[in-house]
Scaffold this motif. Structure first.
Motif, PDB file in Angstrom:
ATOM      1  N   SER A  10     -95.093 -72.661  14.499  1.00 22.07           N
ATOM      2  CA  SER A  10     -94.666 -73.548  15.580  1.00 22.07           C
ATOM      3  C   SER A  10     -95.473 -74.837  15.581  1.00 22.07           C
ATOM      4  O   SER A  10     -96.484 -74.960  14.892  1.00 22.07           O
ATOM      5  CB  SER A  10     -94.840 -72.851  16.939  1.00 22.07           C
ATOM      6  N   ASP A  32     -97.676 -78.879   7.477  1.00 21.02           N
ATOM      7  CA  ASP A  32     -96.348 -78.298   7.620  1.00 21.02           C
ATOM      8  C   ASP A  32     -96.523 -76.851   8.018  1.00 21.02           C
ATOM      9  O   ASP A  32     -97.636 -76.318   7.973  1.00 21.02           O
ATOM     10  CB  ASP A  32     -95.574 -78.365   6.298  1.00 21.02           C
ATOM     11  N   LEU A  33     -95.422 -76.204   8.385  1.00 21.99           N
ATOM     12  CA  LEU A  33     -95.503 -74.788   8.717  1.00 21.99           C
ATOM     13  C   LEU A  33     -96.006 -74.022   7.503  1.00 21.99           C
ATOM     14  O   LEU A  33     -95.408 -74.053   6.436  1.00 21.99           O
ATOM     15  CB  LEU A  33     -94.141 -74.247   9.141  1.00 21.99           C
ATOM     16  N   ASN A  75     -91.145 -69.409   6.490  1.00 18.91           N
ATOM     17  CA  ASN A  75     -91.175 -70.724   7.113  1.00 18.91           C
ATOM     18  C   ASN A  75     -89.857 -71.476   6.953  1.00 18.91           C
ATOM     19  O   ASN A  75     -89.434 -72.185   7.868  1.00 18.91           O
ATOM     20  CB  ASN A  75     -92.351 -71.546   6.593  1.00 18.91           C
ATOM     21  N   GLU A  79     -87.844 -72.663  10.236  1.00 17.87           N
ATOM     22  CA  GLU A  79     -87.385 -74.051  10.371  1.00 17.87           C
ATOM     23  C   GLU A  79     -85.871 -74.110  10.497  1.00 17.87           C
ATOM     24  O   GLU A  79     -85.343 -74.844  11.327  1.00 17.87           O
ATOM     25  CB  GLU A  79     -87.835 -74.891   9.169  1.00 17.87           C
ATOM     26  N   TYR A  83     -85.664 -74.848  14.348  1.00 14.80           N
ATOM     27  CA  TYR A  83     -85.943 -76.283  14.421  1.00 14.80           C
ATOM     28  C   TYR A  83     -84.859 -77.166  13.816  1.00 14.80           C
ATOM     29  O   TYR A  83     -85.059 -78.355  13.638  1.00 14.80           O
ATOM     30  CB  TYR A  83     -87.300 -76.585  13.760  1.00 14.80           C
ATOM     31  N   THR A  84     -83.710 -76.596  13.508  1.00 14.68           N
ATOM     32  CA  THR A  84     -82.575 -77.361  13.007  1.00 14.68           C
ATOM     33  C   THR A  84     -81.513 -77.362  14.095  1.00 14.68           C
ATOM     34  O   THR A  84     -81.203 -76.310  14.649  1.00 14.68           O
ATOM     35  CB  THR A  84     -82.014 -76.709  11.718  1.00 14.68           C
TER      36      THR A  84
END
Length: 186
Positions: A10, A32-33, A75, A79, A83-84
């Protein structure tokens, strides 16, 4: 130099990692993650401080290549699902394979062996957690949520949701107090 970190899922994790690196005196070029580009070389003492700081925060360094690859798969999925704005209209296997530049069969076998579950089941678990989040926000209806999460129909989402949680999405929405699972625990 790249450093790979497990359980980093996160924006909050990124902030925690940044603070740990700052405390040790290491400069991060990119965070980055699951992955940090560090400027320069990390000394043995700094590496031990980093390992300790990350463990205190519930994170850990990854030392082996297979562990790094498995974390990258996780990850990409986090994502993708969380997160998209809209999931791509392609097979998950094609998406993961193209993002990581590895054969999907290899990734799937490696993931299953290490995690004790399939990539698809891992994706479903994350999609259900995302559906829970969207249901709690109460801004989208089930049709919009199923479209956003790339389900073929509301019925498909509802069936998977009930299979995973034991309750229907509609009933879940009524249970405003129902908690979600932390992403690192999915």
């Amino acid at each position: 130099m790249k450093v790979f970190i497990r359980y980093m899922v996160s924006v909050r994790c990124k902030m925690i990692v940044q603070a740990i690196f700052d405390k040790i005196g290491l400069t991060c070029e990119v965070i980055d993650l699951g992955e940090v580009d560090v400027q320069g070389i990390i000394s043995a003492g700094q590496l031990e401080q980093l390992r300790t700081g990350l463990l205190e925060a519930g994170l850990e360094l990854i030392d082996d290549k297979k562990g790094v690859l498995i974390e990258k798969v996780k990850n990409v999925i986090v994502e993708l699902v969380h997160y998209t704005d809209e999931l791509p209209k392609m097979k998950n296997s094609d998406y993961i394979s193209s993002k990581l530049q590895y054969d999907y069969t290899y990734l799937a076998n490696l993931f299953s062996e290490a995690e004790g579950t399939t990539i698809e089941k891992y994706i479903i678990a994350h999609k259900i957690e995302r559906a829970k989040e969207l249901l709690r926000y109460d801004e989208l209806n089930l049709t919009q949520i199923s479209y956003k999460l790339n389900y073929s129909s509301v019925a498909h989402l509802s069936n998977q949701f009930k299979k995973v949680t034991g309750i229907t999405p509609s009933y879940y929405r009524q249970l405003k107090h129902q908690g979600r699972t932390a992403l690192e625990n999915v």
